[in-house]
Design a protein around this motif. Structure first.
Motif, PDB file in Angstrom:
ATOM      1  N   PRO A 125      12.122  -7.164 -13.680  1.00 58.62           N
ATOM      2  CA  PRO A 125      12.042  -5.858 -13.134  1.00 58.62           C
ATOM      3  C   PRO A 125      12.074  -4.943 -14.223  1.00 58.62           C
ATOM      4  O   PRO A 125      12.848  -5.163 -15.155  1.00 58.62           O
ATOM      5  CB  PRO A 125      13.256  -5.883 -12.240  1.00 58.62           C
ATOM      6  N   ALA A 126      11.350  -3.854 -14.213  1.00 61.91           N
ATOM      7  CA  ALA A 126      11.281  -2.814 -15.289  1.00 61.91           C
ATOM      8  C   ALA A 126      12.683  -2.092 -15.601  1.00 61.91           C
ATOM      9  O   ALA A 126      13.022  -1.740 -16.798  1.00 61.91           O
ATOM     10  CB  ALA A 126      10.282  -1.695 -14.697  1.00 61.91           C
ATOM     11  N   GLU A 127      13.644  -2.244 -14.602  1.00 61.15           N
ATOM     12  CA  GLU A 127      15.155  -1.611 -14.824  1.00 61.15           C
ATOM     13  C   GLU A 127      16.139  -2.742 -15.143  1.00 61.15           C
ATOM     14  O   GLU A 127      17.372  -2.226 -15.277  1.00 61.15           O
ATOM     15  CB  GLU A 127      15.320  -0.852 -13.653  1.00 61.15           C
ATOM     16  N   GLU A 128      15.823  -3.877 -15.435  1.00 60.65           N
ATOM     17  CA  GLU A 128      16.876  -5.127 -15.438  1.00 60.65           C
ATOM     18  C   GLU A 128      17.339  -4.696 -16.873  1.00 60.65           C
ATOM     19  O   GLU A 128      16.494  -4.848 -17.828  1.00 60.65           O
ATOM     20  CB  GLU A 128      16.082  -6.174 -15.201  1.00 60.65           C
ATOM     21  N   LEU A 129      18.429  -4.958 -17.012  1.00 63.11           N
ATOM     22  CA  LEU A 129      19.162  -4.963 -18.166  1.00 63.11           C
ATOM     23  C   LEU A 129      19.329  -6.119 -19.092  1.00 63.11           C
ATOM     24  O   LEU A 129      19.137  -7.412 -18.173  1.00 63.11           O
ATOM     25  CB  LEU A 129      20.725  -4.425 -18.071  1.00 63.11           C
ATOM     26  N   LEU A 130      19.099  -6.265 -20.229  1.00 62.95           N
ATOM     27  CA  LEU A 130      19.008  -7.582 -21.210  1.00 62.95           C
ATOM     28  C   LEU A 130      20.422  -8.566 -20.543  1.00 62.95           C
ATOM     29  O   LEU A 130      20.114  -9.584 -20.300  1.00 62.95           O
ATOM     30  CB  LEU A 130      18.998  -7.328 -22.333  1.00 62.95           C
ATOM     31  N   LEU A 131      21.443  -7.854 -20.513  1.00 58.17           N
ATOM     32  CA  LEU A 131      22.904  -8.533 -20.130  1.00 58.17           C
ATOM     33  C   LEU A 131      22.565  -9.076 -18.937  1.00 58.17           C
ATOM     34  O   LEU A 131      22.933 -10.288 -18.945  1.00 58.17           O
ATOM     35  CB  LEU A 131      23.858  -7.502 -20.211  1.00 58.17           C
ATOM     36  N   ASP A 132      22.041  -8.637 -18.005  1.00 61.89           N
ATOM     37  CA  ASP A 132      21.898  -9.067 -16.579  1.00 61.89           C
ATOM     38  C   ASP A 132      20.741 -10.380 -16.399  1.00 61.89           C
ATOM     39  O   ASP A 132      20.865 -11.260 -15.966  1.00 61.89           O
ATOM     40  CB  ASP A 132      21.346  -8.383 -15.424  1.00 61.89           C
ATOM     41  N   PHE A 133      19.687 -10.235 -17.216  1.00 64.57           N
ATOM     42  CA  PHE A 133      18.592 -10.991 -17.672  1.00 64.57           C
ATOM     43  C   PHE A 133      18.989 -12.349 -18.150  1.00 64.57           C
ATOM     44  O   PHE A 133      18.929 -13.372 -17.530  1.00 64.57           O
ATOM     45  CB  PHE A 133      17.592 -10.338 -18.464  1.00 64.57           C
ATOM     46  N   LEU A 134      19.946 -12.155 -19.360  1.00 65.21           N
ATOM     47  CA  LEU A 134      20.495 -13.121 -19.839  1.00 65.21           C
ATOM     48  C   LEU A 134      21.326 -14.151 -18.705  1.00 65.21           C
ATOM     49  O   LEU A 134      21.357 -15.285 -19.046  1.00 65.21           O
ATOM     50  CB  LEU A 134      21.105 -12.890 -21.108  1.00 65.21           C
ATOM     51  N   ARG A 135      22.331 -13.339 -18.462  1.00 63.07           N
ATOM     52  CA  ARG A 135      23.345 -14.105 -17.493  1.00 63.07           C
ATOM     53  C   ARG A 135      22.837 -14.529 -16.207  1.00 63.07           C
ATOM     54  O   ARG A 135      22.892 -15.703 -15.923  1.00 63.07           O
ATOM     55  CB  ARG A 135      24.529 -12.956 -17.254  1.00 63.07           C
ATOM     56  N   ASP A 136      22.174 -13.724 -15.201  1.00 68.82           N
ATOM     57  CA  ASP A 136      21.628 -14.031 -14.188  1.00 68.82           C
ATOM     58  C   ASP A 136      20.729 -14.902 -14.247  1.00 68.82           C
ATOM     59  O   ASP A 136      20.499 -15.916 -13.174  1.00 68.82           O
ATOM     60  CB  ASP A 136      21.707 -12.903 -13.380  1.00 68.82           C
ATOM     61  N   ARG A 137      19.594 -14.717 -14.823  1.00 70.22           N
ATOM     62  CA  ARG A 137      18.238 -15.255 -14.841  1.00 70.22           C
ATOM     63  C   ARG A 137      18.281 -16.522 -15.838  1.00 70.22           C
ATOM     64  O   ARG A 137      17.518 -17.461 -15.466  1.00 70.22           O
ATOM     65  CB  ARG A 137      17.107 -14.541 -14.966  1.00 70.22           C
ATOM     66  N   LEU A 138      19.012 -16.517 -16.906  1.00 72.21           N
ATOM     67  CA  LEU A 138      18.773 -17.547 -17.756  1.00 72.21           C
ATOM     68  C   LEU A 138      20.036 -18.477 -18.114  1.00 72.21           C
ATOM     69  O   LEU A 138      20.079 -19.366 -18.637  1.00 72.21           O
ATOM     70  CB  LEU A 138      18.501 -17.237 -19.261  1.00 72.21           C
ATOM     71  N   GLY A 139      21.106 -17.837 -17.255  1.00 66.98           N
ATOM     72  CA  GLY A 139      22.256 -18.791 -17.370  1.00 66.98           C
ATOM     73  C   GLY A 139      23.061 -18.716 -18.718  1.00 66.98           C
ATOM     74  O   GLY A 139      24.012 -19.529 -18.915  1.00 66.98           O
ATOM     75  N   LEU A 140      22.773 -17.711 -19.509  1.00 64.16           N
ATOM     76  CA  LEU A 140      23.285 -17.455 -20.889  1.00 64.16           C
ATOM     77  C   LEU A 140      24.615 -16.530 -20.767  1.00 64.16           C
ATOM     78  O   LEU A 140      24.428 -15.397 -20.793  1.00 64.16           O
ATOM     79  CB  LEU A 140      22.419 -16.988 -21.957  1.00 64.16           C
ATOM     80  N   THR A 141      25.821 -17.110 -20.585  1.00 66.84           N
ATOM     81  CA  THR A 141      26.937 -16.341 -20.017  1.00 66.84           C
ATOM     82  C   THR A 141      27.934 -16.049 -20.996  1.00 66.84           C
ATOM     83  O   THR A 141      28.855 -15.397 -20.889  1.00 66.84           O
ATOM     84  CB  THR A 141      27.526 -16.749 -18.744  1.00 66.84           C
TER      85      THR A 141
END
Length: 143
Positions: free
Chosen positions: A19-35
């Protein structure tokens, strides 16, 4: 609206839509599981969400995921197992620099970026102990 990105994250290629407005933090944590990067201040002040983008520390809480297109991202998970991580972890433990660990990932990634920048500087006259002591004082905020 979504953006198509292709980025190397911890040495692995990711290609997909974000999503154009998705933050890198949310992408890493929520989509890639890199917490390893955590959410805390949300205004680029605390460093808890720090990751490296092309070797530079960035606050992933205020950095768009779409902006990593064509770039390399390293998180604490990517640093794990490296010689730098082992040496940094030993130094942090030896100096009791770890309490709860919440901020440690950001500290280690920023230290890696600082070490990379400083590695290109050679001193031929004073030796490094006084320079490192000066940097420690400067970065520690002591006067």
């Amino acid at each position: 609206m979504t953006e198509r990105i292709s980025a190397t994250i911890n040495g692995k290629l990711f290609t997909g839509e974000v999503p154009a407005e998705e933050l890198l933090l949310d992408f890493l944590r929520d989509r890639l599981g890199l917490t390893g990067a955590k959410q805390s201040c949300e205004v680029q002040v605390c460093g808890v969400c720090t990751v490296l983008v092309d070797g530079d520390p960035v606050s992933s809480c205020c950095y768009l995921a779409a902006d990593v297109d064509g770039r390399e991202v390293e998180t604490i998970e990517g640093l794990a197992g490296t010689d730098f991580h082992r040496r940094a972890a030993e130094a942090f433990m030896r100096h009791a620099a770890v309490q709860c660990g919440f901020c440690t990932a950001g500290m280690l990634l920023t230290a890696k970026a600082l070490a990379a920048v400083m590695s290109g500087n050679l001193c031929r006259c004073t030796g490094y102990v006084s320079i490192l002591d000066s940097l420690t004082e400067l970065l520690g905020g002591q006067e």
